[in-house]
Design an enzyme around this catalytic site. Structure first.
Site, PDB file in Angstrom:
ATOM      1  N   CYS A  61      31.859  21.774  63.747  1.00 15.13           N
ATOM      2  CA  CYS A  61      31.077  22.837  63.181  1.00 15.13           C
ATOM      3  C   CYS A  61      29.790  22.425  62.719  1.00 15.13           C
ATOM      4  O   CYS A  61      29.837  23.400  61.806  1.00 15.13           O
ATOM      5  CB  CYS A  61      32.028  23.530  62.329  1.00 15.13           C
ATOM      6  SG  CYS A  61      34.085  23.560  63.535  1.00 15.13           S
ATOM      7  N   CYS A  80      38.480  15.591  57.688  1.00 15.47           N
ATOM      8  CA  CYS A  80      37.567  15.056  56.674  1.00 15.47           C
ATOM      9  C   CYS A  80      38.105  15.263  55.195  1.00 15.47           C
ATOM     10  O   CYS A  80      39.056  15.873  55.603  1.00 15.47           O
ATOM     11  CB  CYS A  80      36.385  15.513  57.382  1.00 15.47           C
ATOM     12  SG  CYS A  80      37.143  17.447  56.167  1.00 15.47           S
ATOM     13  N   CYS A  89      38.443  23.125  55.083  1.00 13.24           N
ATOM     14  CA  CYS A  89      38.080  22.884  56.279  1.00 13.24           C
ATOM     15  C   CYS A  89      37.263  24.386  56.464  1.00 13.24           C
ATOM     16  O   CYS A  89      37.121  25.186  56.998  1.00 13.24           O
ATOM     17  CB  CYS A  89      39.517  23.174  57.252  1.00 13.24           C
ATOM     18  SG  CYS A  89      38.895  23.444  58.682  1.00 13.24           S
TER      19      CYS A  89
HETATM   20  S1  SF4 Z   1      39.119  19.604  58.581  1.00 11.78           S
HETATM   21 FE1  SF4 Z   1      38.438  20.881  59.687  1.00 11.78          FE
HETATM   22  S2  SF4 Z   1      36.309  20.950  58.492  1.00 11.78           S
HETATM   23 FE2  SF4 Z   1      37.270  18.772  58.218  1.00 11.78          FE
HETATM   24  S3  SF4 Z   1      36.940  17.549  60.181  1.00 11.78           S
HETATM   25 FE3  SF4 Z   1      38.606  18.997  60.778  1.00 11.78          FE
HETATM   26  S4  SF4 Z   1      38.331  20.840  61.843  1.00 11.78           S
HETATM   27 FE4  SF4 Z   1      35.995  20.024  60.676  1.00 11.78          FE
END
Ligand code: SF4
Length: 128
Positions: A61, A80, A89
């Site tokens: 994203c 992440c 997120c």
């Molecule tokens: S937790 Fe959400 S924002 Fe973080 S890397 Fe995964 S999909 Fe992307």
């Protein structure tokens, strides 16, 4: 294999790995998928495609100048750092129960994912 007909779709193997990861991680963190399953589908497909192309599930994203360099820093490899530290997120894959967009599911089938992503990606860009 239908997978191979479209350069924008992940392999079924990576898609299954990331689908399983997302389901387990949602359970473990008490987070839920979006009430709109097409959001969940597109994000999981994007993670799986990055796993195919880069070897790691870089967050799909965000825009990156250099994806390989980003993978090495690991900050945006899913889950992440903002998700691990604060349950943030921005892709809306993992939503806390109080989030207005959170649904009540922590599971999604391969068929549900591909029902969305085949339509989303089939007529779009051809670049890898
Ligand atoms: S937790 Fe959400 S924002 Fe973080 S890397 Fe995964 S999909 Fe992307």
């Amino acid at each position: 294999m239908n997978d191979l007909n479209n350069a924008n779709l992940a392999t079924e193997r990576s898609l299954e790995i990331m689908r399983n990861f997302a389901q387990r991680y949602a359970e473990r963190t008490n987070t839920y998928f979006c009430a709109d399953p097409s959001i969940t589908a597109v994000v999981i497909e994007g993670l799986a495609k990055h796993k195919d192309d880069l070897g790691s599930p870089l967050c799909p994203c965000r825009h990156y100048e250099d994806k390989e360099a980003e993978v090495k820093t690991a900050y945006w490899n899913c889950p992440c750092v903002p998700m691990q530290e604060r349950k943030e997120c921005h892709c809306m894959l993992f939503l806390t129960p109080d989030n207005e967009f959170a649904g009540d599911r922590q599971d999604i089938s391969l068929e549900e994912i591909r029902a969305t992503t085949k339509g989303e990606f089939s007529a779009t860009k051809q670049e890898a």
